[in-house]
Design a protein around this motif. Structure first.
Motif, short mmCIF file in Angstrom:
data_model
loop_
_atom_site.label_atom_id
_atom_site.label_comp_id
_atom_site.label_asym_id
_atom_site.label_seq_id
_atom_site.Cartn_x
_atom_site.Cartn_y
_atom_site.Cartn_z
N LEU A 117 24.66 -61.50 56.25
CA LEU A 117 25.07 -60.28 55.54
C LEU A 117 26.52 -59.88 55.83
O LEU A 117 27.21 -59.36 54.95
CB LEU A 117 24.15 -59.11 55.89
N GLU A 118 26.97 -60.13 57.06
CA GLU A 118 28.30 -59.66 57.44
C GLU A 118 29.43 -60.38 56.71
O GLU A 118 30.57 -59.94 56.75
CB GLU A 118 28.50 -59.79 58.96
N HIS A 119 29.12 -61.44 56.00
CA HIS A 119 30.16 -62.20 55.29
C HIS A 119 30.32 -61.78 53.84
O HIS A 119 31.07 -62.39 53.10
CB HIS A 119 29.85 -63.69 55.36
N PHE A 120 29.61 -60.72 53.43
CA PHE A 120 29.67 -60.26 52.05
C PHE A 120 30.10 -58.80 51.99
O PHE A 120 29.66 -57.98 52.80
CB PHE A 120 28.31 -60.44 51.37
N ILE A 121 30.93 -58.49 51.02
CA ILE A 121 31.43 -57.12 50.86
C ILE A 121 30.28 -56.19 50.47
O ILE A 121 30.17 -55.09 50.98
CB ILE A 121 32.57 -57.08 49.82
N GLU A 122 29.43 -56.63 49.57
CA GLU A 122 28.29 -55.82 49.14
C GLU A 122 27.01 -56.65 49.28
O GLU A 122 26.55 -57.25 48.31
CB GLU A 122 28.50 -55.36 47.70
N PRO A 123 26.43 -56.67 50.47
CA PRO A 123 25.26 -57.53 50.73
C PRO A 123 23.93 -56.96 50.26
O PRO A 123 22.90 -57.61 50.42
CB PRO A 123 25.28 -57.66 52.25
N ASP A 124 23.94 -55.77 49.67
CA ASP A 124 22.68 -55.13 49.27
C ASP A 124 21.81 -56.03 48.40
O ASP A 124 20.58 -56.03 48.51
CB ASP A 124 22.95 -53.82 48.53
N GLY A 125 22.43 -56.81 47.52
CA GLY A 125 21.68 -57.69 46.63
C GLY A 125 20.89 -58.75 47.38
O GLY A 125 19.80 -59.13 46.95
N ILE A 126 21.42 -59.21 48.50
CA ILE A 126 20.71 -60.20 49.31
C ILE A 126 19.45 -59.57 49.89
O ILE A 126 18.37 -60.16 49.86
CB ILE A 126 21.61 -60.75 50.44
N VAL A 127 19.60 -58.37 50.41
CA VAL A 127 18.45 -57.66 50.99
C VAL A 127 17.40 -57.41 49.92
O VAL A 127 16.20 -57.64 50.13
CB VAL A 127 18.91 -56.35 51.67
N GLN A 128 17.83 -56.98 48.74
CA GLN A 128 16.89 -56.71 47.65
C GLN A 128 16.15 -57.98 47.23
O GLN A 128 14.94 -57.97 47.04
CB GLN A 128 17.61 -56.09 46.45
N GLN A 129 16.88 -59.09 47.11
CA GLN A 129 16.25 -60.35 46.74
C GLN A 129 15.22 -60.78 47.79
O GLN A 129 14.15 -61.28 47.45
CB GLN A 129 17.31 -61.44 46.58
N SER A 130 15.56 -60.57 49.06
CA SER A 130 14.63 -60.91 50.13
C SER A 130 13.33 -60.13 50.00
O SER A 130 12.23 -60.69 50.09
CB SER A 130 15.25 -60.62 51.50
N PHE A 131 13.45 -58.84 49.79
CA PHE A 131 12.25 -58.01 49.69
C PHE A 131 11.45 -58.32 48.43
O PHE A 131 10.23 -58.21 48.43
CB PHE A 131 12.59 -56.52 49.81
N ASN A 132 12.12 -58.72 47.36
CA ASN A 132 11.39 -59.10 46.14
C ASN A 132 10.54 -60.34 46.37
O ASN A 132 9.42 -60.43 45.89
CB ASN A 132 12.36 -59.36 44.98
N ALA A 133 11.08 -61.32 47.09
CA ALA A 133 10.35 -62.58 47.32
C ALA A 133 9.28 -62.44 48.41
O ALA A 133 8.35 -63.24 48.47
CB ALA A 133 11.33 -63.69 47.69
N LEU A 134 9.40 -61.43 49.23
CA LEU A 134 8.50 -61.25 50.37
C LEU A 134 7.11 -60.78 49.91
O LEU A 134 6.99 -59.89 49.06
CB LEU A 134 9.11 -60.21 51.31
N LYS A 135 6.07 -61.37 50.50
CA LYS A 135 4.70 -60.93 50.21
C LYS A 135 4.50 -59.51 50.73
O LYS A 135 5.13 -59.11 51.71
CB LYS A 135 3.69 -61.85 50.89
N VAL A 136 3.59 -58.80 50.12
CA VAL A 136 3.22 -57.48 50.61
C VAL A 136 2.72 -57.65 52.04
O VAL A 136 1.89 -58.51 52.31
CB VAL A 136 2.15 -56.83 49.71
N GLY A 137 3.24 -56.87 52.96
CA GLY A 137 2.87 -56.98 54.36
C GLY A 137 3.62 -58.07 55.10
O GLY A 137 3.38 -58.30 56.27
N GLY A 138 4.55 -58.74 54.39
CA GLY A 138 5.34 -59.80 55.02
C GLY A 138 6.40 -59.25 55.96
O GLY A 138 6.55 -58.04 56.12
N ILE A 139 7.11 -60.15 56.58
CA ILE A 139 8.11 -59.78 57.59
C ILE A 139 9.49 -60.20 57.12
O ILE A 139 9.67 -61.33 56.65
CB ILE A 139 7.80 -60.47 58.93
N ASN A 140 10.45 -59.30 57.27
CA ASN A 140 11.84 -59.61 56.98
C ASN A 140 12.64 -59.32 58.24
O ASN A 140 12.58 -58.23 58.79
CB ASN A 140 12.37 -58.75 55.83
N VAL A 141 13.39 -60.32 58.70
CA VAL A 141 14.25 -60.15 59.87
C VAL A 141 15.69 -60.37 59.44
O VAL A 141 16.03 -61.43 58.91
CB VAL A 141 13.88 -61.15 61.00
#
Length: 180
Positions: A117-141
């Motif tokens: 994340l620290e290498h992108f000016i606006e990393p919010d899209g990466i976080v959003q994509q991660s949560f979209n692909a994540l199963k309900v109850g899944g883990i994001n680190v």
């Protein structure tokens, strides 16, 4: 230091072309520990985004996890392929963009990234994509440089001296991560 653009793919192609796996900084086992604290990983789909060397993912594969290593640098994927063959571990290598993950919603049990994340000016899209692909109850680190840490002060000195390998990086507070 003024950040004028996000790091290009070429920055990472160059980094992984010249990088020996032994020279990549160690993060101890904190990522693996955080993931395994939540339970057994055997049989779970785990994706590392911006995988680089896949160091932690290979440890999780040893524990029986089904691993997806995503990176957009071809040199990174080649390095991980070599490691996979040397360790005789099956992993799925995917060349992809963290802002446009090629996975269905609700399909991955665990998603993690470190040093991304620290290498992108606006990393919010990466976080959003991660949560979209994540199963309900899944883990994001999300492992990122902390805003208030001695490491950050040293890093800023090295950036100022133009001796930091990545040119510039940003850092995050807990509140900033939560708001993303």
């Amino acid at each position: 230091m003024v950040r004028s653009e996000q790091h290009s793919q070429q920055v990472w192609e160059d980094f992984w072309e010249k990088q020996s796996i032994e020279q990549v900084y160690q993060n101890s086992d904190r990522i693996v520990e955080q993931i395994t604290k939540a339970g057994d990983v055997a049989g779970k789909w785990i994706m590392e985004i911006g995988a680089g060397s896949g160091r932690d993912s290979f440890k999780l594969a040893e524990m029986g996890a089904r691993i997806i290593l995503l990176d957009y640098a071809e040199n990174s994927l080649q390095l991980m392929q070599q490691i996979s063959e040397r360790l005789d571990q099956k992993v799925d290598l995917v060349r992809g963009d963290a802002f446009h993950l090629p996975f269905k919603e609700n399909s991955i049990d665990v998603i993690f990234h470190q040093g991304l994340l620290e290498h992108f000016i606006e990393p919010d899209g990466i976080v959003q994509q991660s949560f979209n692909a994540l199963k309900v109850g899944g883990i994001n680190v999300s492992d990122v440089p902390q805003k208030y840490h001695m490491y950050t002060a040293v890093k800023h000195i090295l950036i100022w001296m133009k001796k930091w390998f990545a040119g510039w990086e940003t850092e995050f507070s807990i509140g900033q991560l939560r708001s993303m």
